[in-house]
Design a protein around this motif. Sequence first.
Motif, PDB file in Angstrom:
ATOM      1  N   LEU A 183       0.676  -1.187  -0.021  1.00 49.38           N
ATOM      2  CA  LEU A 183      -0.281  -0.037   0.217  1.00 49.38           C
ATOM      3  C   LEU A 183       0.992   1.395   0.070  1.00 49.38           C
ATOM      4  CD1 LEU A 183      -2.699  -1.474   2.472  1.00 49.38           C
ATOM      5  CD2 LEU A 183      -2.673  -1.080  -0.043  1.00 49.38           C
ATOM      6  N   ASP A 195       1.380   5.171  -0.014  1.00 54.35           N
ATOM      7  CA  ASP A 195       0.785   6.117   0.557  1.00 54.35           C
ATOM      8  C   ASP A 195       1.700   7.126   0.527  1.00 54.35           C
ATOM      9  OD1 ASP A 195      -1.078   7.883   1.624  1.00 54.35           O
ATOM     10  OD2 ASP A 195      -1.060   7.253   4.201  1.00 54.35           O
ATOM     11  N   SER A 203      -2.178   4.669  -3.249  1.00 50.52           N
ATOM     12  CA  SER A 203      -3.079   6.093  -3.169  1.00 50.52           C
ATOM     13  C   SER A 203      -2.978   6.936  -3.687  1.00 50.52           C
ATOM     14  CB  SER A 203      -3.005   6.080  -1.085  1.00 50.52           C
ATOM     15  OG  SER A 203      -2.494   7.101  -1.081  1.00 50.52           O
ATOM     16  N   LYS A 204      -4.856   7.742  -3.622  1.00 49.68           N
ATOM     17  CA  LYS A 204      -4.293   9.465  -4.576  1.00 49.68           C
ATOM     18  C   LYS A 204      -3.474  10.317  -3.381  1.00 49.68           C
ATOM     19  CE  LYS A 204      -9.478   8.023  -5.930  1.00 49.68           C
ATOM     20  NZ  LYS A 204     -10.464   8.521  -6.146  1.00 49.68           N
ATOM     21  N   TYR A 262      -9.299  -0.125  -2.602  1.00 49.51           N
ATOM     22  CA  TYR A 262      -8.281  -0.516  -1.912  1.00 49.51           C
ATOM     23  C   TYR A 262     -10.188  -1.279  -1.586  1.00 49.51           C
ATOM     24  CZ  TYR A 262      -4.802   1.933  -1.206  1.00 49.51           C
ATOM     25  OH  TYR A 262      -3.205   3.234  -1.247  1.00 49.51           O
ATOM     26  N   SER A 287      -8.160   0.994   3.510  1.00 50.10           N
ATOM     27  CA  SER A 287      -8.401   2.517   4.482  1.00 50.10           C
ATOM     28  C   SER A 287      -7.968   2.358   5.301  1.00 50.10           C
ATOM     29  CB  SER A 287     -10.210   3.169   3.562  1.00 50.10           C
ATOM     30  OG  SER A 287      -9.947   2.571   1.879  1.00 50.10           O
ATOM     31  N   LEU A 324      -5.032   2.358   5.997  1.00 51.47           N
ATOM     32  CA  LEU A 324      -3.561   3.528   5.969  1.00 51.47           C
ATOM     33  C   LEU A 324      -4.416   4.524   6.975  1.00 51.47           C
ATOM     34  CD1 LEU A 324      -3.462   3.001   1.835  1.00 51.47           C
ATOM     35  CD2 LEU A 324      -1.978   3.357   3.409  1.00 51.47           C
TER      36      LEU A 324
END
Length: 176
Positions: free
Chosen positions: A73, A75, A136-137, A165, A170, A173
């Motif tokens: 993931l 971030d 992630s965005k 996700y 989510s 994160l």
Amino acid sequence: MKNLPKKIRSKKLNSRVDLTAMVSVSFLLIIFFMVVGELSKPKGMEFGKPNCIDEYPRTGCYMHAERRVMTLLLDDNNKIITYTGLLFVPIDAPKEVQYGKDGIRKKLLERNKKVLEYSAQLGKPQNGLIVIIKPSKKSSYGNLVDILDEMKITGINSYSVVDYYTSEESKLLASN
């Protein structure tokens, strides 16, 4: 008056077209388009779906392939969270690692080595690690490029970049 020459009338020939070749070509075209139509249909592949049927898949279902799957993931602030297996019953618990040879590269090499040993015990020594990369965005494009570079450096060929996700991921994160 002199004898005038008679008008010579042309003989009318029966015009007959042989359609044998046309029929052959038509059948070839029909077969061609049937084959092309069948081959152009999109094919899907089930990814990570359990082989067992259980009323409570979180407790009673175990997949051999989940040992092979590692999720990354990505971030913001160069943060990577990794876990192996399924998030609700992980083989390796979620852990934050850094980029570089002592961080993510070391983790990938260690996990790939374990997976190759485990696969060799099952009689499938060529089955290595499968990595699912989930940026992630908030993560930067450079972080994604760095992870793809790590895949190349470590020799891991089975990886996928996914933009989906789960709600648990989510929350993970957000908590870190």
